[in-house]
Design a protein around this motif. Structure first.
Motif, PDB file in Angstrom:
ATOM      1  N   ASP A   1       0.820  -1.207   0.000  1.00 25.91           N
ATOM      2  CA  ASP A   1       0.000   0.000   0.000  1.00 25.91           C
ATOM      3  C   ASP A   1       0.858   1.263   0.000  1.00 25.91           C
ATOM      4  O   ASP A   1       0.422   2.313  -0.454  1.00 25.91           O
ATOM      5  N   ARG A   2       2.062   1.139   0.534  1.00 24.45           N
ATOM      6  CA  ARG A   2       2.912   2.305   0.749  1.00 24.45           C
ATOM      7  C   ARG A   2       4.378   1.919   0.551  1.00 24.45           C
ATOM      8  O   ARG A   2       4.768   0.794   0.861  1.00 24.45           O
ATOM      9  N   LEU A   3       5.162   2.867   0.048  1.00 24.31           N
ATOM     10  CA  LEU A   3       6.611   2.697  -0.077  1.00 24.31           C
ATOM     11  C   LEU A   3       7.284   3.812   0.711  1.00 24.31           C
ATOM     12  O   LEU A   3       6.904   4.981   0.576  1.00 24.31           O
ATOM     13  N   GLU A   4       8.277   3.455   1.502  1.00 25.81           N
ATOM     14  CA  GLU A   4       9.135   4.430   2.170  1.00 25.81           C
ATOM     15  C   GLU A   4      10.537   4.190   1.628  1.00 25.81           C
ATOM     16  O   GLU A   4      11.170   3.191   1.949  1.00 25.81           O
ATOM     17  N   ILE A   5      10.985   5.091   0.774  1.00 23.56           N
ATOM     18  CA  ILE A   5      12.205   4.882   0.000  1.00 23.56           C
ATOM     19  C   ILE A   5      13.252   5.930   0.346  1.00 23.56           C
ATOM     20  O   ILE A   5      12.946   7.122   0.403  1.00 23.56           O
ATOM     21  N   THR A   6      14.458   5.478   0.558  1.00 25.46           N
ATOM     22  CA  THR A   6      15.607   6.371   0.594  1.00 25.46           C
ATOM     23  C   THR A   6      16.223   6.297  -0.796  1.00 25.46           C
ATOM     24  O   THR A   6      16.690   5.236  -1.217  1.00 25.46           O
ATOM     25  N   GLU A   7      16.151   7.415  -1.520  1.00 24.05           N
ATOM     26  CA  GLU A   7      16.743   7.481  -2.856  1.00 24.05           C
ATOM     27  C   GLU A   7      18.197   7.903  -2.701  1.00 24.05           C
ATOM     28  O   GLU A   7      18.484   8.946  -2.114  1.00 24.05           O
ATOM     29  N   ILE A   8      19.080   7.097  -3.235  1.00 23.76           N
ATOM     30  CA  ILE A   8      20.512   7.361  -3.170  1.00 23.76           C
ATOM     31  C   ILE A   8      20.965   7.826  -4.552  1.00 23.76           C
ATOM     32  O   ILE A   8      20.750   7.132  -5.551  1.00 23.76           O
ATOM     33  N   ASP A   9      21.565   9.001  -4.599  1.00 24.20           N
ATOM     34  CA  ASP A   9      21.950   9.631  -5.861  1.00 24.20           C
ATOM     35  C   ASP A   9      23.271   9.053  -6.366  1.00 24.20           C
ATOM     36  O   ASP A   9      24.303   9.721  -6.383  1.00 24.20           O
ATOM     37  N   ALA A  10      23.214   7.787  -6.734  1.00 17.28           N
ATOM     38  CA  ALA A  10      24.394   7.086  -7.243  1.00 17.28           C
ATOM     39  C   ALA A  10      23.921   5.916  -8.085  1.00 17.28           C
ATOM     40  O   ALA A  10      22.772   5.480  -7.961  1.00 17.28           O
ATOM     41  N   GLU A  11      24.785   5.447  -8.949  1.00 15.80           N
ATOM     42  CA  GLU A  11      24.539   4.219  -9.695  1.00 15.80           C
ATOM     43  C   GLU A  11      25.613   3.224  -9.294  1.00 15.80           C
ATOM     44  O   GLU A  11      26.769   3.603  -9.099  1.00 15.80           O
TER      45      GLU A  11
END
Length: 163
Positions: free
Chosen positions: A107-117
């Motif tokens: 129902d929900r996503l709590e995401i830490t987006e990391i600015d890297a590949e």
């Protein structure tokens, strides 16, 4: 309510060699704050990656195909459906295969987006389809002092049922 919580890179990388790609202090603090008091649903490999065993203050629900698997402080389930059925208000915390199975039910996503590949990541998060997921919160970019990687916290809610 089923919530998925993860830290992912721009190319959806989650891990490499059984470990997280980045250990960001603020991400770990956020993880603890979001999950405290909730059942945690995870695969066996994710559980075994915890250096101190079960995470305190939370039910640790571990999914494994091994019917003889036992560890102190955990509940063992043979499928994601069984774990979620026994764990209302669950937080799904990995790994890659468990995330893949849980995405259609979440129902929900709590995401830490990391600015890297990370091209050599060997575990990946499923694609977050904007036709299904609506971003409700987007945090400011921060830089982790230890790794120098940029990151931000984002929240999503499901807007469309999978067909």
């Amino acid at each position: 309510m089923i919530t998925i919580i993860a830290a992912i890179t721009k190319d959806y990388g989650l891990g490499r060699g059984g470990d997280m790609l980045y250990h960001i202090s603020d991400d770990l603090k956020r993880f603890k704050a979001l999950t405290m008091g909730h059942p945690l649903v995870m695969g066996r490999k994710t559980f075994e990656s915890f250096p101190k065993g079960p995470l305190p203050g939370r039910r640790n629900c571990v999914i494994t195909r091994n019917p003889d698997y036992q560890r102190d402080g955990i509940e063992v389930y043979d499928s994601l459906d069984a774990a979620l059925g026994a764990s209302p208000d669950a937080m799904v915390i990995g790994g890659g295969e468990i995330y893949r199975q849980a995405m259609p039910m979440a129902d929900r996503l709590e995401i830490t987006e990391i600015d890297a590949e990370v091209p050599d990541a060997d575990t990946h998060f499923p694609t977050i389809d904007p036709a299904i997921w609506h971003q409700t919160e987007v945090g400011e970019w921060h830089t982790d002092p230890r790794s120098a990687v940029r990151y931000r916290f984002c929240s999503y809610i499901r807007t469309k049922i999978n067909e």
